[in-house]
Design a protein around this motif. Structure first.
Motif, short mmCIF file in Angstrom:
data_model
loop_
_atom_site.label_atom_id
_atom_site.label_comp_id
_atom_site.label_asym_id
_atom_site.label_seq_id
_atom_site.Cartn_x
_atom_site.Cartn_y
_atom_site.Cartn_z
N UNK A 1 0.99 -1.53 -0.11
CA UNK A 1 -0.28 -0.27 -0.19
C UNK A 1 1.22 1.09 -0.43
N UNK A 2 1.86 1.47 0.99
CA UNK A 2 3.03 2.27 0.59
C UNK A 2 3.96 2.92 -0.74
N UNK A 3 4.38 1.39 -1.29
CA UNK A 3 4.87 1.55 -2.48
C UNK A 3 3.76 2.18 -3.50
N UNK A 4 2.47 2.21 -3.64
CA UNK A 4 1.46 2.27 -4.58
C UNK A 4 1.12 4.14 -3.85
N UNK A 5 0.70 4.02 -2.59
CA UNK A 5 0.61 5.27 -2.34
C UNK A 5 1.75 6.78 -3.11
N UNK A 6 3.46 5.98 -2.94
CA UNK A 6 4.15 6.83 -2.98
C UNK A 6 3.80 7.16 -4.82
N UNK A 7 3.68 5.75 -5.89
CA UNK A 7 3.72 5.84 -7.13
C UNK A 7 3.01 6.83 -7.17
N UNK A 8 1.81 6.83 -6.33
CA UNK A 8 0.06 7.48 -7.16
C UNK A 8 1.05 9.27 -6.92
N UNK A 9 1.72 9.88 -5.74
CA UNK A 9 1.83 11.33 -5.49
C UNK A 9 3.15 11.54 -5.92
N UNK B 1 -5.26 9.75 -6.28
CA UNK B 1 -4.89 10.00 -5.62
C UNK B 1 -5.93 10.60 -4.88
N UNK B 2 -7.06 10.45 -4.76
CA UNK B 2 -8.72 10.54 -4.46
C UNK B 2 -8.74 9.10 -3.30
N UNK B 3 -7.73 8.23 -3.93
CA UNK B 3 -8.64 6.48 -3.25
C UNK B 3 -6.75 6.56 -2.60
N UNK B 4 -6.32 7.15 -2.32
CA UNK B 4 -4.90 7.43 -1.86
C UNK B 4 -5.57 7.66 -0.47
N UNK B 5 -5.73 8.95 -1.16
CA UNK B 5 -5.73 10.16 0.43
C UNK B 5 -7.25 8.79 1.44
N UNK B 6 -8.07 8.72 0.87
CA UNK B 6 -8.99 7.77 0.86
C UNK B 6 -8.28 6.86 2.08
N UNK B 7 -7.77 6.25 1.71
CA UNK B 7 -7.13 4.76 2.20
C UNK B 7 -6.10 5.30 3.67
N UNK B 8 -5.00 6.79 3.75
CA UNK B 8 -4.70 6.65 4.79
C UNK B 8 -6.17 6.66 5.60
N UNK B 9 -6.75 7.95 5.57
CA UNK B 9 -7.41 8.33 6.48
C UNK B 9 -8.78 7.42 7.24
N UNK B 10 -8.76 5.95 6.15
CA UNK B 10 -9.39 4.59 6.50
C UNK B 10 -8.40 4.11 7.91
N UNK B 11 -6.67 4.25 7.63
CA UNK B 11 -6.23 4.02 8.67
C UNK B 11 -5.68 4.78 9.69
N UNK B 12 -5.86 6.27 9.72
CA UNK B 12 -6.04 6.75 10.59
C UNK B 12 -6.65 7.47 12.16
N UNK B 13 -8.53 7.58 11.24
CA UNK B 13 -9.06 7.66 11.46
C UNK B 13 -9.65 6.98 13.22
N UNK B 14 -9.15 5.22 13.52
CA UNK B 14 -9.25 5.32 14.52
C UNK B 14 -8.34 5.82 15.44
N UNK B 15 -7.49 5.94 15.24
CA UNK B 15 -5.96 6.35 16.44
C UNK B 15 -6.44 7.05 17.31
#
Length: 317
Positions: A35-43, A250-264
């Motif tokens: 997931x991290x590698x894909x996010x880096x590629x997207x941005x 980019x929107x999908x990547x942002x939502x992926x990150x948000x879904x991981x952090x919103x419960x922290x």
């Protein structure tokens, strides 16, 4: 002694910074390496937010022809400024149609007085009368001054009445602006005896797909912003702070990150834009993301949008 104090202060600051970085790192620990590698590629691409699209260039060309402006000068304007002006221009062009449609709805729907609305702010009372709460906008009309305020909510009965019972002077920054620029306030006018009626318009009864679009177009249609003498101090969420990523990935990547952090735990501390900016900046460093200005600004807004939508009260139906 002063030197020892300085060293101690520096040590405390450093420890706090390290602790904060660790908290940010923990908030994204759930992201896999793939997931991290894909996010880096997207941005990793160019920040195309700094470039005008073909549609925006064509719009500027039309503006230059219709109003005799220098096209060469227009295309040098900052893209975010062009996008803001384009949105406001389109709303201005369509305002008569929007006003006619909303007025038609207002004619067939009940208009509430502030007193009625304050009473119906009580959920139990609404349920006893079988009154359904709904997502939409509320149009507050000062009948004496003939000025308007437009607001939105996912539960209009739980939000609209608050303008008549909440003293804006308790918000220091807002109060200073009110005094400095002599801006009208619903609360003050109501307490002074001005007569109001309020129309509640369901989103589902309009041609708009989102509350932000409906609200910002209604603000324009009713000349509700302060530059026209109205109560609204902005042109709505769609205009000022709606996140808009460059592409679907980019929107999908942002939502992926948000879904991981919103419960922290750290996510619950992001209560203002400065904290959201600091977090996003540290997050980008932690994920080793390429610098992308569009992502930074839009992710801050995406966090804000999520938090606004998921407030504990949430004005439930």
């Amino acid at each position: 002694m002063d030197n020892e104090k300085s060293l101690e202060i520096l040590r405390v600051i450093t420890e706090k910074e390290i602790a904060y970085q660790r908290a940010v790192a923990l908030s994204v620990k759930a992201l896999t390496e793939d997931e991290l590698n894909w996010i880096r590629q997207v941005f990793s691409g160019d920040d195309i937010d700094s470039k005008l699209t073909e549609e925006e260039l064509n719009w500027l060309k039309k503006i230059s022809e219709d109003y005799g402006c220098d096209y060469g000068g227009l295309i040098k304007l900052p893209p975010p400024y062009v996008r803001l002006k384009k949105t406001l221009f389109e709303q201005e062009e369509n305002k008569e149609i929007v006003r006619k449609d909303l007025d038609s709805l207002r004619k067939i729907m009940k208009k509430f007085t502030p007193k009625e609305l304050i009473e119906l702010g009580n959920k139990n009372l609404r349920e006893s009368r079988s009154i359904r709460n709904f997502a939409g906008i509320y149009i507050i009309h000062n009948r004496l001054k003939n000025i308007y305020y437009i607001g939105q909510s996912k539960g209009v009965f739980g939000r609209a009445y608050q303008h008549f019972v909440t003293n804006p002077s308790e918000n220091k920054a807002r109060y200073e602006g009110t005094v400095e620029f002599n801006l009208p306030e619903i609360y003050d006018d109501y307490r002074s005896g001005n007569k109001f009626n309020i129309s509640l318009i369901p989103l589902e009864n309009t041609s708009f797909s989102t509350l932000d679009e409906l609200e910002s177009n209604a603000i324009s249609a009713y000349n509700a912003s302060v530059e026209y003498g109205g109560y609204n101090r902005t042109h709505g969420n769609r205009v000022i702070n709606k996140s808009s990523f460059n592409n679907d990935d980019q929107e999908t990547a942002a939502n992926l990150i948000l879904n991981k952090i919103k419960v922290t735990e750290i996510f619950s501390t992001l209560k203002n834009d400065k904290k959201r900016w600091d977090y996003t900046r540290t997050l980008s460093l932690e994920l080793v993301l390429p610098h992308n200005r569009n992502f930074h600004s839009n992710f801050v807004n995406r966090i804000k949008e999520y938090q606004k939508t998921n407030k504990k009260s949430n004005y439930k139906k």
